[in-house]
Design a protein around this motif. Sequence first.
Motif, PDB file in Angstrom:
ATOM      1  N   MET A 152       0.831  -1.208   0.000  1.00 51.76           N
ATOM      2  CA  MET A 152       0.000   0.000   0.000  1.00 51.76           C
ATOM      3  C   MET A 152       0.861   1.253   0.000  1.00 51.76           C
ATOM      4  N   VAL A 198      -4.248   2.537   9.266  1.00 48.64           N
ATOM      5  CA  VAL A 198      -5.504   3.195   8.865  1.00 48.64           C
ATOM      6  C   VAL A 198      -5.314   4.708   8.863  1.00 48.64           C
ATOM      7  N   PHE A 243      -2.884   5.824   5.839  1.00 43.49           N
ATOM      8  CA  PHE A 243      -3.457   5.871   4.501  1.00 43.49           C
ATOM      9  C   PHE A 243      -4.751   6.678   4.431  1.00 43.49           C
ATOM     10  N   VAL A 270      -5.440  -5.041   6.194  1.00 41.61           N
ATOM     11  CA  VAL A 270      -5.247  -4.018   7.231  1.00 41.61           C
ATOM     12  C   VAL A 270      -6.517  -3.859   8.063  1.00 41.61           C
ATOM     13  N   ASN A 271      -7.654  -3.794   7.411  1.00 41.08           N
ATOM     14  CA  ASN A 271      -8.920  -3.640   8.136  1.00 41.08           C
ATOM     15  C   ASN A 271      -9.191  -4.827   9.055  1.00 41.08           C
ATOM     16  N   ASP A 301      -5.315  -5.748  -0.079  1.00 37.51           N
ATOM     17  CA  ASP A 301      -4.441  -5.244   0.985  1.00 37.51           C
ATOM     18  C   ASP A 301      -5.231  -4.411   1.995  1.00 37.51           C
ATOM     19  N   ILE A 302      -6.194  -3.649   1.512  1.00 33.49           N
ATOM     20  CA  ILE A 302      -7.062  -2.899   2.428  1.00 33.49           C
ATOM     21  C   ILE A 302      -7.791  -3.866   3.358  1.00 33.49           C
ATOM     22  N   ASP A 303      -8.265  -4.970   2.802  1.00 27.10           N
ATOM     23  CA  ASP A 303      -8.969  -5.959   3.614  1.00 27.10           C
ATOM     24  C   ASP A 303      -8.077  -6.514   4.715  1.00 27.10           C
ATOM     25  N   ALA A 322      -3.895   3.977  -6.200  1.00 28.52           N
ATOM     26  CA  ALA A 322      -4.814   3.497  -5.171  1.00 28.52           C
ATOM     27  C   ALA A 322      -4.354   2.142  -4.653  1.00 28.52           C
ATOM     28  N   PRO A 323      -4.604   1.847  -3.390  1.00 29.31           N
ATOM     29  CA  PRO A 323      -4.198   0.547  -2.840  1.00 29.31           C
ATOM     30  C   PRO A 323      -5.065  -0.586  -3.377  1.00 29.31           C
ATOM     31  N   SER A 324      -4.533  -1.781  -3.311  1.00 28.10           N
ATOM     32  CA  SER A 324      -5.289  -2.962  -3.703  1.00 28.10           C
ATOM     33  C   SER A 324      -6.392  -3.232  -2.676  1.00 28.10           C
ATOM     34  N   PRO A 325      -7.608  -3.532  -3.122  1.00 29.10           N
ATOM     35  CA  PRO A 325      -8.678  -3.873  -2.170  1.00 29.10           C
ATOM     36  C   PRO A 325      -8.297  -5.043  -1.264  1.00 29.10           C
TER      37      PRO A 325
END
Length: 213
Positions: free
Chosen positions: A94, A151, A154, A112-113, A108-110, A103-106
């Motif tokens: 990210m 979080v 980013f 981190v979340n 990778d967002i998942d 934009a970050p990869s979905p």
Amino acid sequence: MPVSTVSIPVGQWLISAEGTRWWFDSGSLALDFATTGTMTGSVTGSGIVARADRLHSPDDLSSWLRERYPVAIGVARTRDLFDAISLRNAISRMAMRASAGRAPSPADIDVVNLYAATPDVPPSIAGGTRQVGRSVHTVPQALSTIARDAVDLFAPANAGRIRVCSGDDCGMVYLDTSRAATRRWCSMQRCGNRAKVRAHRARKRPTAGDVAA
């Protein structure tokens, strides 16, 4: 600027490929953690920074966390190391994409979340008379705190502030926390100073006209 949920000092000592110990202020706990790996996609140059993976075992993870956190952190297990590397690599990717304005990869967002949604190391005020909560916090809690810092890292407020060092052979990624957003180097003592030396030598180099004269 966003702040971490726990007051944890940012920055760490690194060892360059030539064996020099130097201080790198990434501007973010999450980026500090990402720097324990190879920072996938970063520039590989002539050895200003050693990019060897620093988390080879659960003990390596325990040591890194205990150096950073102002509270006691428990012993990491093999599963914790797997989770740590998964989170670290997602933050790394990210950060590299953000530094390129992408934009970050979905996926990778998942990641981190997912870790940010678990219980973290809770903030506390020093000076009380009672022990509240755990006296020793777990590694998953420590990873959750890193994820929550990611979080913040980013968040839209930091758009354009996640950057790659301007050194041609560096590639370190940092969060520019300066008020004017003018930071260019991983460290003024390293890449910044090297750039000044090169510029000074270039100014002193004789021109063709000087040689002819």
